[in-house]
Design a protein around this motif. Sequence first.
Motif, PDB file in Angstrom:
ATOM      1  N   THR A  29      -0.834  30.922   4.029  1.00  0.00           N
ATOM      2  CA  THR A  29      -1.725  31.045   5.189  1.00  0.00           C
ATOM      3  C   THR A  29      -2.271  32.474   5.252  1.00  0.00           C
ATOM      4  O   THR A  29      -1.936  33.303   4.402  1.00  0.00           O
ATOM      5  N   TRP A  33      -7.102  32.898   8.976  1.00  0.00           N
ATOM      6  CA  TRP A  33      -7.107  31.441   9.251  1.00  0.00           C
ATOM      7  C   TRP A  33      -6.469  31.175  10.623  1.00  0.00           C
ATOM      8  O   TRP A  33      -7.024  30.444  11.450  1.00  0.00           O
ATOM      9  N   ARG A  37      -8.624  29.649  13.727  1.00  0.00           N
ATOM     10  CA  ARG A  37      -8.364  28.251  14.122  1.00  0.00           C
ATOM     11  C   ARG A  37      -7.577  28.115  15.415  1.00  0.00           C
ATOM     12  O   ARG A  37      -7.619  27.074  16.051  1.00  0.00           O
ATOM     13  N   LEU A 192       2.200  12.975  17.935  1.00  0.00           N
ATOM     14  CA  LEU A 192       2.889  14.262  18.140  1.00  0.00           C
ATOM     15  C   LEU A 192       4.353  13.953  18.450  1.00  0.00           C
ATOM     16  O   LEU A 192       4.665  13.428  19.521  1.00  0.00           O
ATOM     17  N   ARG A 220      -5.702  17.337  14.281  1.00  0.00           N
ATOM     18  CA  ARG A 220      -7.111  17.045  14.654  1.00  0.00           C
ATOM     19  C   ARG A 220      -7.199  16.067  15.808  1.00  0.00           C
ATOM     20  O   ARG A 220      -7.987  16.240  16.732  1.00  0.00           O
ATOM     21  N   VAL A 222      -4.757  15.309  18.004  1.00  0.00           N
ATOM     22  CA  VAL A 222      -4.165  15.913  19.203  1.00  0.00           C
ATOM     23  C   VAL A 222      -5.182  16.839  19.874  1.00  0.00           C
ATOM     24  O   VAL A 222      -5.329  16.840  21.101  1.00  0.00           O
ATOM     25  N   PHE A 223      -5.892  17.579  19.062  1.00  0.00           N
ATOM     26  CA  PHE A 223      -6.918  18.500  19.566  1.00  0.00           C
ATOM     27  C   PHE A 223      -7.920  17.746  20.445  1.00  0.00           C
ATOM     28  O   PHE A 223      -8.219  18.147  21.572  1.00  0.00           O
ATOM     29  N   HIS A 254      -2.770  24.844  29.712  1.00  0.00           N
ATOM     30  CA  HIS A 254      -1.697  24.909  28.715  1.00  0.00           C
ATOM     31  C   HIS A 254      -2.172  25.755  27.532  1.00  0.00           C
ATOM     32  O   HIS A 254      -3.283  25.562  27.029  1.00  0.00           O
ATOM     33  N   ASN A 284       2.092  28.770  21.357  1.00  0.00           N
ATOM     34  CA  ASN A 284       2.311  27.598  22.202  1.00  0.00           C
ATOM     35  C   ASN A 284       3.800  27.505  22.530  1.00  0.00           C
ATOM     36  O   ASN A 284       4.611  27.211  21.648  1.00  0.00           O
ATOM     37  N   PHE A 314      -1.112  19.536  28.807  1.00  0.00           N
ATOM     38  CA  PHE A 314      -1.208  18.366  27.933  1.00  0.00           C
ATOM     39  C   PHE A 314      -0.086  18.457  26.905  1.00  0.00           C
ATOM     40  O   PHE A 314       0.178  19.531  26.377  1.00  0.00           O
ATOM     41  N   GLY A 315       0.569  17.337  26.619  1.00  0.00           N
ATOM     42  CA  GLY A 315       1.641  17.394  25.627  1.00  0.00           C
ATOM     43  C   GLY A 315       1.975  16.044  25.033  1.00  0.00           C
ATOM     44  O   GLY A 315       1.388  15.015  25.385  1.00  0.00           O
ATOM     45  N   GLY A 316       2.938  16.066  24.138  1.00  0.00           N
ATOM     46  CA  GLY A 316       3.386  14.849  23.447  1.00  0.00           C
ATOM     47  C   GLY A 316       3.770  13.772  24.440  1.00  0.00           C
ATOM     48  O   GLY A 316       4.207  14.051  25.543  1.00  0.00           O
TER      49      GLY A 316
HETATM   50  N1  ACO Z   1      -3.150  28.293   7.038  1.00  0.00           N
HETATM   51  C1  ACO Z   1      -4.102  27.988   6.158  1.00  0.00           C
HETATM   52  N2  ACO Z   1      -4.602  26.744   6.023  1.00  0.00           N
HETATM   53  C2  ACO Z   1      -4.107  25.795   6.821  1.00  0.00           C
HETATM   54  C3  ACO Z   1      -3.100  26.043   7.769  1.00  0.00           C
HETATM   55  C4  ACO Z   1      -2.616  27.354   7.852  1.00  0.00           C
HETATM   56  N3  ACO Z   1      -1.654  27.733   8.743  1.00  0.00           N
HETATM   57  N4  ACO Z   1      -2.819  24.897   8.406  1.00  0.00           N
HETATM   58  C5  ACO Z   1      -3.601  23.952   7.894  1.00  0.00           C
HETATM   59  N5  ACO Z   1      -4.381  24.487   6.927  1.00  0.00           N
HETATM   60  C6  ACO Z   1      -5.385  23.840   6.113  1.00  0.00           C
HETATM   61  C7  ACO Z   1      -5.144  22.363   5.990  1.00  0.00           C
HETATM   62  O1  ACO Z   1      -4.204  22.098   4.968  1.00  0.00           O
HETATM   63  C8  ACO Z   1      -6.532  21.866   5.626  1.00  0.00           C
HETATM   64  O2  ACO Z   1      -6.738  22.112   4.248  1.00  0.00           O
HETATM   65  P1  ACO Z   1      -7.518  21.025   3.353  1.00  0.00           P
HETATM   66  O3  ACO Z   1      -8.878  20.955   3.955  1.00  0.00           O
HETATM   67  O4  ACO Z   1      -7.459  21.643   2.008  1.00  0.00           O
HETATM   68  O5  ACO Z   1      -6.739  19.758   3.505  1.00  0.00           O
HETATM   69  C9  ACO Z   1      -7.443  22.812   6.406  1.00  0.00           C
HETATM   70  O6  ACO Z   1      -6.648  23.949   6.741  1.00  0.00           O
HETATM   71  C10 ACO Z   1      -7.988  22.206   7.667  1.00  0.00           C
HETATM   72  O7  ACO Z   1      -6.917  21.575   8.349  1.00  0.00           O
HETATM   73  P2  ACO Z   1      -7.126  20.896   9.752  1.00  0.00           P
HETATM   74  O8  ACO Z   1      -5.816  20.344  10.213  1.00  0.00           O
HETATM   75  O9  ACO Z   1      -8.289  19.985   9.691  1.00  0.00           O
HETATM   76  O10 ACO Z   1      -7.508  22.191  10.587  1.00  0.00           O
HETATM   77  P3  ACO Z   1      -7.977  22.281  12.065  1.00  0.00           P
HETATM   78  O11 ACO Z   1      -9.240  23.033  12.151  1.00  0.00           O
HETATM   79  O12 ACO Z   1      -7.909  20.955  12.755  1.00  0.00           O
HETATM   80  O13 ACO Z   1      -6.872  23.208  12.705  1.00  0.00           O
HETATM   81  C11 ACO Z   1      -4.917  22.998  14.040  1.00  0.00           C
HETATM   82  C12 ACO Z   1      -5.519  22.809  12.669  1.00  0.00           C
HETATM   83  C13 ACO Z   1      -4.930  24.467  14.372  1.00  0.00           C
HETATM   84  C14 ACO Z   1      -3.466  22.505  14.015  1.00  0.00           C
HETATM   85  C15 ACO Z   1      -5.759  22.226  15.050  1.00  0.00           C
HETATM   86  O14 ACO Z   1      -5.934  20.898  14.649  1.00  0.00           O
HETATM   87  C16 ACO Z   1      -5.135  22.216  16.403  1.00  0.00           C
HETATM   88  O15 ACO Z   1      -5.037  23.252  17.036  1.00  0.00           O
HETATM   89  N6  ACO Z   1      -4.744  21.050  16.895  1.00  0.00           N
HETATM   90  C17 ACO Z   1      -4.107  20.950  18.159  1.00  0.00           C
HETATM   91  C18 ACO Z   1      -2.703  21.289  17.924  1.00  0.00           C
HETATM   92  C19 ACO Z   1      -2.043  21.711  19.153  1.00  0.00           C
HETATM   93  O16 ACO Z   1      -2.388  22.704  19.733  1.00  0.00           O
HETATM   94  N7  ACO Z   1      -1.092  20.935  19.509  1.00  0.00           N
HETATM   95  C20 ACO Z   1      -0.320  21.212  20.573  1.00  0.00           C
HETATM   96  C21 ACO Z   1      -0.934  20.613  21.808  1.00  0.00           C
HETATM   97  S1  ACO Z   1       0.182  19.646  22.604  1.00  0.00           S
HETATM   98  C22 ACO Z   1       1.487  20.530  22.614  1.00  0.00           C
HETATM   99  O17 ACO Z   1       1.421  21.673  22.958  1.00  0.00           O
HETATM  100  C23 ACO Z   1       2.733  19.951  22.117  1.00  0.00           C
END
Ligand code: ACO
Length: 327
Positions: A29, A33, A37, A192, A220, A222-223, A254, A284, A314-316
């Motif tokens: 990572t 990134w 993100r 989740l 994606r 969950v987002f 949140h 988080n 918002f959560g699981g």
């Molecule tokens: N570093 C580098 N690359 C990464 C990382 C990382 N840490 N994590 C994923 N990638 C890569 C993936 O493997 C993927 O690569 P690929 O295209 O070669 O397959 C690429 O980055 C894109 O991955 P996505 O999952 O599509 O990335 P996205 O833009 O959706 O971001 C993230 C991922 C940050 C997890 C986002 O989806 C997100 O924030 N989702 C909500 C998650 C969250 O906040 N959940 C908690 C809410 S509920 C609660 O709190 C329990």
Amino acid sequence: MQRPSLWGLGFHTPARCITNADFERLVDTSDEWIVTRTGIRTRYHVAPGETCSQLAVQAARNALADAGLLPQAITHVLIATFSGDYPIPSTSCLVARELGICVPAMDIAAACSGFLYALEVGRGLVALHPDAVVLVIGSEVCSSRINFNDRSTCVLFGDGAGAAILQAKPRAGAPLVHDILLHADGTAADLLTVRGGGSGCPPILGGTIGPEYFVEMNGREVFKYAVRLMTDVCQEILARNGLSVADVDLLIPHQANVRIIEAVARKLEVPEERCFVDVDRFGNTSAASVPIALADARAQGRIRPGDTVLLASFGGGFTWAAALLQF
Ligand code: ACO
């Protein structure tokens, strides 16, 4: 109905700060990134042996000091967590023991919405028992349930605790809990999860610990749910109280991801300066995120007397919720 007040607020995070550079050494990572993100720059993780109940006790002591109360004033302990010390005893019983009190205590499971769920249970207790003094805590050691080989989840989560003291009696400076609105829908529960260790995925003596013991998430999907449902619940609680977004002085959502927060604020048409963000520092922290952000916002002087504050989570589960506070 008389509206209860939050007499004291407090939070606590562990001392060990984990930077994005630390994750660069662990998984494939980059700081760039993670910041682009998620907006997260640092988060705090417990030291070996440091527990959810210990974080909760520190947050509780800070909230009690803020309220000017001793632990002996507390009549009930509620803790929202998915990462408690043990299945038995409950983390709330351990916290009560550490505070030196013997009062009804229970844990509440609603993932990242847990604090608002616990606050609603607290409102019920205060309505039943007008003299109740309810200690409501969100406390998490998310780092104990993170798969440090999964780069898409391990960078997101931090540890910490936030606490509030809920009482029926009003007090100058103590915000009124004007309204709380809870929702849940289990139809997307699989998006989740932390399954391992429960009766649906029991531990096997001498067996291996697989990824099912840690946070597994379709990021994606969950987002998208998080943005839509937090926006909806904010609009719903405002509408049922005859308020509009213009009446909200500060939105505290949140703290999962800065892109989720910005998307919710954009959809609600809340300007940037009226939306609180500290996910950049704490990551988080699940059920601790809302009470940490609330106490942090007040400590930073972002809340003034007379302000209307809108909390959203918002959560699981999925679970999602909102609350309106009147300072
Ligand atoms: N570093 C580098 N690359 C990464 C990382 C990382 N840490 N994590 C994923 N990638 C890569 C993936 O493997 C993927 O690569 P690929 O295209 O070669 O397959 C690429 O980055 C894109 O991955 P996505 O999952 O599509 O990335 P996205 O833009 O959706 O971001 C993230 C991922 C940050 C997890 C986002 O989806 C997100 O924030 N989702 C909500 C998650 C969250 O906040 N959940 C908690 C809410 S509920 C609660 O709190 C329990």
